[in-house]
Enzyme design. Structure first.
Site, PDB file in Angstrom:
ATOM      1  N   LYS A 109       0.813  -1.217   0.000  1.00 43.32           N
ATOM      2  CA  LYS A 109       0.000   0.000   0.000  1.00 43.32           C
ATOM      3  C   LYS A 109       0.851   1.273   0.000  1.00 43.32           C
ATOM      4  CE  LYS A 109      -4.209  -1.846   2.119  1.00 43.32           C
ATOM      5  NZ  LYS A 109      -3.842  -3.260   2.164  1.00 43.32           N
ATOM      6  N   GLU A 152      -3.848   6.028   7.700  1.00 44.79           N
ATOM      7  CA  GLU A 152      -4.666   6.884   6.848  1.00 44.79           C
ATOM      8  C   GLU A 152      -5.713   7.600   7.684  1.00 44.79           C
ATOM      9  OE1 GLU A 152      -6.489   4.420   3.923  1.00 44.79           O
ATOM     10  OE2 GLU A 152      -4.758   4.448   2.584  1.00 44.79           O
ATOM     11  N   HIS A 211     -14.511  -5.044   8.807  1.00 45.39           N
ATOM     12  CA  HIS A 211     -13.858  -4.526   7.598  1.00 45.39           C
ATOM     13  C   HIS A 211     -13.819  -5.555   6.473  1.00 45.39           C
ATOM     14  CE1 HIS A 211     -12.748  -1.152  10.077  1.00 45.39           C
ATOM     15  NE2 HIS A 211     -12.052  -1.934  10.881  1.00 45.39           N
ATOM     16  N   GLU A 216     -10.115   0.044  -5.811  1.00 43.65           N
ATOM     17  CA  GLU A 216     -11.067   0.323  -4.743  1.00 43.65           C
ATOM     18  C   GLU A 216     -10.955   1.778  -4.290  1.00 43.65           C
ATOM     19  OE1 GLU A 216     -11.130  -2.527  -1.630  1.00 43.65           O
ATOM     20  OE2 GLU A 216     -11.341  -4.219  -3.001  1.00 43.65           O
ATOM     21  N   GLU A 246      -6.896   0.985  -2.655  1.00 43.41           N
ATOM     22  CA  GLU A 246      -5.927  -0.031  -3.057  1.00 43.41           C
ATOM     23  C   GLU A 246      -6.361  -0.620  -4.386  1.00 43.41           C
ATOM     24  OE1 GLU A 246      -5.890  -3.228  -0.252  1.00 43.41           O
ATOM     25  OE2 GLU A 246      -8.041  -3.550  -0.345  1.00 43.41           O
ATOM     26  N   ASN A 286      -6.605  -4.386  -6.138  1.00 35.34           N
ATOM     27  CA  ASN A 286      -6.505  -5.831  -5.985  1.00 35.34           C
ATOM     28  C   ASN A 286      -6.137  -6.437  -7.335  1.00 35.34           C
ATOM     29  OD1 ASN A 286      -7.387  -6.467  -3.133  1.00 35.34           O
ATOM     30  ND2 ASN A 286      -9.054  -5.163  -3.817  1.00 35.34           N
ATOM     31  N   ARG A 296      -6.182  -9.197  -8.860  1.00 35.32           N
ATOM     32  CA  ARG A 296      -6.750 -10.543  -8.991  1.00 35.32           C
ATOM     33  C   ARG A 296      -8.240 -10.412  -9.267  1.00 35.32           C
ATOM     34  NH1 ARG A 296      -9.563 -10.467  -4.266  1.00 35.32           N
ATOM     35  NH2 ARG A 296      -8.596  -9.500  -2.460  1.00 35.32           N
TER      36      ARG A 296
END
Length: 674
Positions: free
Chosen positions: A119, A206, A241, A281, A294, A296, A298
């Site tokens: 990240k 963050e 989360h 995202e 972020e 992903n 995949r």
């Protein structure tokens, strides 16, 4: 070169392995599954053309064993490996090893995985590409700042803050901290969980964006420089989360917002020369400002909702792109038709803070109906082990509009049967039925806002439910006598003197309270059942008629109803009146041990798992609510607290021990009341 692939090995398990294996087969590829000893009879093994054992259940010795997986591909002649999601899906070393072995990795380049998998580095690249990011703090690469230093940085950013694992996602290694006093503990806990989940304890900080929605954009890119997006998914409804409900399109997105977010996602993918399916995202605030979270690298768990509204098969295009083909789709070809909503069916107990559950699967039935799709790896008679994720299936509904999709999903959940351990199915039903969800006006705070105590939100078994369970136990025993001993059902419990009721004692739930009932056989399938609850009594007249596999028609006090149930020995699972409950017939059983009672000081494991940390020692004074050890179950960490004030009598486990559900961990002598 196009046409490199002829046989695909899927380096995963469960529903995603089934999904990819079936998708590859539709394209005409031969398929190979891999499995651990715990998955020898799993559905993905049965679906594949071939299957190869890769080791014992622990993921480090099977699904994370790169050499074993590549060895399986070589042994079977597979020329491509699809990683699914989770496990090695975003492991750049795995992608490199696959390519080094001369095989095709169905996914992005190792360099793209490396960059977006951290990240800290990802945010820096996105800022350079002009993608909006959340204010925060990222330590310099390779630095190892202590918790106190990071806590000071968090206070500079301004509370509340999110602590996140730099090397992964899925809610693991993530903590929301609202008070300065909790910062150092939050950092320590996040690091520990991140190390367990990803092998890397680096974290970032963050600013917490409150009242935001979690909205992501699906992208697809080929190796020829073409990148498109396939609209957005709203994934705001989460617990711990982790997403549990996803949908496309986002209820509050219009064409302008979709275009802006889609453009940012395409920029993000292009900035790293991305290849294949990926997801960018974002957090979307109340004013429709969006911030990069972020990427992903995949396929996502929630990809089916995108497939249903776009008509694009994402697995097919993953394989086509990996095979060297160009995208034949352009951005203008992508249109969203109708609405699709997905829920994740998990083996977990919402009434116990969503604690993962394990055990045998006694009954499983896939719902059907117009617009309904179910992706799963479940087999009746199989088992949910403690080694893998708690998600067992995804139930998805598509309709011409959001309300139709929502109602179809509710009907599908009503028809879905998953018996053998607690699950979140009832919680999913009340969530999808909630007026705030129906309105589309919600954010990532949905669960804590509307269900601060999930147990209180769940429908509970009432006297009708309890009496029906007692009648079913009696009815089942009577049927067994008739079948096995040739005793007519009318003669079961018959007496020449005044009829005497049959006493029944049931335990409600796997470790719940015991209730006492009296069952009067009234002839045929009719029973009069009395429930004794202290000084209160309830009585119901019941008639029960089995209706196919797991089905039941009944009348309670003259009012008809339908239920679903399965019995295994002295255990009955019953779904009636909107509540799913298990009952154990303990009429002849000995009294339960001291360790099963709440507030006893006998601290037992609520799930199979692994001890991560023990924080007390023998002779130490503890307070009620104090964390005494940390238990890892299904890749999540849980703080186990004392249920009494007292003194530690014995510590029966150590860090690293694997424990079974209900195993005694710590014994505490309760303090004497003054």
């Amino acid at each position: 070169m196009v046409g490199k692939i002829s046989k695909v090995l899927v380096a995963n398990r469960g529903e995603i392995a089934v999904r990819v294996l079936q998708g590859a087969a539709r394209l005409g590829y031969d398929t190979v599954a891999v499995y651990s000893d715990a998955d020898a009879s799993a559905r993905h093994v049965r679906v594949a053309d071939e299957a190869v054992r890769i080791g014992p259940p622990p993921v480090g010795e099977s699904y994370l064993d790169i050499d074993a997986i590549i060895g399986a591909a070589k042994a079977t002649g597979a020329d491509a490996i699809h990683p699914g999601y989770g496990f090695l899906a975003e492991n750049a070393d795995f992608a490199r090893a696959v390519e080094k072995a001369g095989l095709v990795f169905v996914g992005p380049s190792p360099e793209a995985i490396d960059l977006m998998g951290n990240k800290r580095a990802a945010k820096a690249r996105m800022e350079d590409a002009g993608v909006p990011c959340i204010p925060g703090y990222r330590s310099a690469e390779g630095s190892e700042e202590d918790a106190a230093t990071l806590a000071a940085k968090a206070e500079e950013i301004g509370l509340p803050v999110m602590i996140k694992a730099a090397a992964g996602g899925g809610g693991r290694g993530m903590r929301l901290v609202e008070n300065a006093k909790d910062l150092e503990e939050g950092i320590k806990s996040a690091r520990s969980e991140a190390k367990t989940a990803f092998g890397n304890d680096e974290i970032i900080l963050e600013k917490a964006v409150t009242g935001a929605r979690h909205v992501e954009i699906q992208v697809m890119a080929d190796s020829h420089g073409n990148v498109i997006h396939l609209g957005e998914r709203d994934c705001s409804i989460q617990r711990r989360h982790q997403k549990i409900v996803e949908e496309s399109p986002c209820p509050v997105a219009d064409e302008a917002l979709r275009a802006a977010m889609g453009d940012a996602a395409v920029k993000a993918a292009a900035a790293i020369n991305y290849r294949g399916a990926g997801t960018v995202e974002f957090l979307l605030d109340a004013d429709h400002n969006f911030y990069f979270l972020e990427m992903n690298t995949r396929l996502q768990v929630e990809h089916p909702v995108t497939e249903l509204v776009t008509g694009v098969d994402l697995v097919e295009w993953q394989l086509r792109v990996a095979n060297g083909e160009r995208l034949t789709l352009t951005q203008d070809d992508i249109t969203l038709t109708g609405s699709a909503i997905e829920v994740r069916l998990c083996a977990e107990s919402p009434a116990d803070n969503f604690l993962p559950q394990t055990g045998p699967i006694l009954a499983w039935r896939v719902p059907a109906g117009e617009g309904v799709r179910v992706d799963h790896g479940v087999v009746s008679g199989g088992e949910v082990s403690p080694y893998y994720d708690s998600m067992q299936a995804k139930v998805i509904a598509h309709g011409p509009d959001r309300e139709t999709a929502r109602r179809r999903l509710l009907q599908a959940l009503d028809e879905c049967i998953f018996f053998g351990m607690p699950s979140n199915r009832d919680f999913l039903r009340v969530t999808v039925a909630h007026e705030a969800f129906a309105s589309g006006e919600f954010d990532t705070g949905f669960v804590p806002t509307y269900y601060p105590d999930p147990a209180a939100a769940l429908p509970t078994a009432d006297s009708r439910h309890h009496c029906l369970a007692a009648a079913l136990f009696f009815h089942g025993d009577a049927e067994a006598l008739r079948r096995d001993a040739y005793i007519d059902q009318e003669l079961v419990a018959w007496q020449s003197a005044n009829p005497t009721p049959t006493p029944v004692v049931l335990r409600v739930g796997q470790a719940g309270d015991k209730i006492r009932l009296l069952v009067h056989a009234e002839g045929g399938n009719r029973y009069r059942v009395q429930l004794e609850e202290g000084d209160d009594r309830a009585e119901h007249m019941l008639e029960v008629v089995p209706d196919g596999e797991y089905g039941l028609r009944f009348a309670c006090d003259g009012q008809g109803g339908q239920a679903r149930c399965v019995r295994e020995g002295d255990t009955l699972w019953l779904d009636a009146y909107g509540a799913t409950t298990s009952y154990a017939d303990v009429t002849l059983a000995a009294a339960e041990t001291r360790g099963e009672a709440g507030g006893s000081g006998q601290i037992t494991a609520n799930s199979d798992g692994k001890i991560i940390e023990v924080r007390v020692k023998e002779g130490e004074a503890v307070e009620k609510g104090q964390t005494i050890l940390v238990l890892e179950a299904m890749k999540m960490e849980f703080q186990v607290a004392s249920d009494v004030d007292g003194t530690v009598e014995s510590v029966n486990v150590a860090a690293g021990d694997q424990v079974a559900g209900r195993q005694l961990l710590v014994a505490i002598t309760p303090a004497e009341e003054e």
